[in-house]
Design an enzyme around this catalytic site. Sequence first.
Site, PDB file in Angstrom:
ATOM      1  N   GLU A 186       1.102  -1.337  -0.162  1.00  0.00           N
ATOM      2  CA  GLU A 186      -0.485   0.071   0.341  1.00  0.00           C
ATOM      3  C   GLU A 186       1.526   1.142  -0.060  1.00  0.00           C
ATOM      4  OE1 GLU A 186      -4.167   0.065   2.058  1.00  0.00           O
ATOM      5  OE2 GLU A 186      -2.120  -1.264   3.975  1.00  0.00           O
ATOM      6  N   HIS A 238      -5.499 -11.819   4.723  1.00  0.00           N
ATOM      7  CA  HIS A 238      -5.812 -11.734   3.285  1.00  0.00           C
ATOM      8  C   HIS A 238      -4.254 -12.405   3.133  1.00  0.00           C
ATOM      9  CE1 HIS A 238      -8.059  -8.753   3.806  1.00  0.00           C
ATOM     10  NE2 HIS A 238      -7.143  -8.173   3.945  1.00  0.00           N
ATOM     11  N   LYS A 251       3.403  -0.384   4.384  1.00  0.00           N
ATOM     12  CA  LYS A 251       2.311   0.792   4.236  1.00  0.00           C
ATOM     13  C   LYS A 251       3.607   1.406   3.591  1.00  0.00           C
ATOM     14  CE  LYS A 251      -1.802   0.269   7.243  1.00  0.00           C
ATOM     15  NZ  LYS A 251      -2.078  -0.322   6.093  1.00  0.00           N
TER      16      LYS A 251
END
Length: 481
Positions: free
Chosen positions: A209, A233, A332
Site C-alpha cells: 500500500e 489476506h 504501508k
Amino acid sequence: MAGKKAVVIFGATGDLAQKMLYPSLYFLDAEGHLPEGLTVTGFARTDIGEADFIAHTHAAVVERAGKAFTEEAWKKFSARLHYCKGDLDSEKDFRALAKTLDGADDCLYYLSTSPNFFGKIARNLKATGLAHPGARVAVEKPIGHDLASCRRIEEDLSEAFSEDRIFRVDHYLGKETVQNLIALRFANAFFEPLWNKESIEHVQITVAETIGVERRWSYYDSYGALRDVVQNHLLQLLCLVAMEPPASLDPDVVRDEKVKVLHSLRRIGSDEVERETVRGQYRKGFSDEGTVPGYCEETGGAASETETFVAVAAHIDNWRWAGVPFYLRTGKRMPIRSTEIVVQFRQVPHSIFPHHDLIANRLTIRLQPEEEISLQLMNKTPSLDRGGMRLKPLSLDLSLSDAFKRQRRRIAYERLFLEALEGNRILFVRRDEVEAAWKWIDAIIGGWKERDMKPLPYTAGTWGPSSAFALTERNGHSWYE
Ligand code: NAD
C-alpha cells in the site's frame, strides 16, 4: 410476519460500512439482486436521526458509485434503509432494534465493528431473541488479536449461532481475480501438472500500500502488519495457490484443502524468526503526496514498536511443496500500490542457446491496481539471426478489465453479501482455518518477543528495510517490483 428479510449493519456509520457495505448493497439492488421487501437497518452509537443517516449514506454511495450512480436506483434503495441509534453493550438498545426489525425472520447481521464487540453483540442478539434459526451473522476480520482471543470470540459466536450460520469475511475472497485463481488452476489442463516443486522454484505474494496508517492509528498500533494482513489476506492467497485440487466446489471440500495447507506450514518460532522474518516501520519519506511523516509522527510522536512492514519466508512441509519458499510481504508507505502473486518457474534443465541467459517462466496474477494475469515466456525475436538465434522474454497478458470491458468492476463485498444472503459459505472462512492461521502467527509473534526483535526503520516510499532483500537473496531469489 413469515418470510420477512432484513440486513442489519452494526457499525453502520463507520468507515467500512459507508465506503464499502452500503455502496455494495446499493449496486446489488440497482441490478435487481436484493429480494423484494428486504430492509437494511444500520445500528451505531452516532447520535443522528434516520433522515440524517440516510442523507449521510447517500453522499457515501454517490462518491463510491461515481458515474454508475442513478437517483432512480437510490430512491428504490433508500426506501429499504432504517437507522437505529444504540450502544452495542446495551441489551435495551437491542430490544429497540428488534422492534425496528418488526419480526423479520430471515436476517443477516453484519458486524462491521471492532472485534472487541463481536462477543457482546452475539450475546445481546441471543438475549433478545434475535439469534433465531433464520438468522446469520457475518463478521469482519480480524477475529481476535491472537489464538486465545479468537477462541473467546468464537465461543461467544457459537453460543448464539451454529457454524453454518457464521460467515467470516476476508474480502479478498470476494475479489474476481482471487476466485479466478481457482478457475486458472483447475479449469486449465496445463498448469496443474507443473504446479509443484519439480517445476516451481518459489512463490511471492505481495500486498503493498502507498498510504500510511493515518486515521486508523490506534486500531493499527495494537495489531501491526502481521496480524492485520498476513494472518488473513496473505495466508488466504497462499492457501489458494498451494492447496491440493479439491474434489468439488462444495464449500467444506475446498475449505478442507485450505486447512491442510495451514497445517503444513512450518512453524516459525524463536529459533527461526531472525532468519525467516523481517519487521519494519516507516520513517519520514516520500509518496505521491510529497513529503510524508513517519509512523510515530502521525500521532505527534508517540513511541511504538508496531511493524508497518513484514516479510516472511514461509515453507510448506508436504510432498508438493517441499523446498519451495513462499515469500510473503506486506507494507504501508511502499513505492506503489500493488497486490500480486508471482509464481516463479524453474529454469529449463539444459539450454541449447549458448549465447543467451534464459529467463525462467513467470506467472503473475495481479489483483491490484488492475486485475491481470501474465505469463512470461522466452521468444525468438523476428530477424535473420545470423550468428545464432536471438531470444527475448515476452509476456502473454490477460487483462480482465480489457477482456470484460463492458462489465463494471465490482466491489468485493457485493459478491460476499449475495453469497451470505443466499447462505453459500464457499467465500467465507471456517473456524478451524482462522484458528490454524492464528496458531502460525502466534509462534512468530512469540519468537519476536523472545528475541526482542524490534521493527527496523525504512524510509516511506521504499520497499522496506534492506534485510527484506537479504531474505530472498540468500536463496538466490529476488523480489519482483
Ligand atoms: P470505524 O471505527 O470507522 O467504525 C466503527 C463503527 O462502530 C461506527 O459506526 C461506530 O459508531 C460504531 N461503534 C463503535 N462503538 C460502538 C458502541 N459502543 N455502540 C454502538 N456502536 C459503536 O471502524 P471501521 O474502519 O469501519 O472498521 C470496522 C471493522 O471492519 C473493524 O473490525 C475493522 O478491522 C474491519 N475492517 C475495516 C476496513 C476498513 O477499510 N475500514 C477494512 C477491512 C476490515
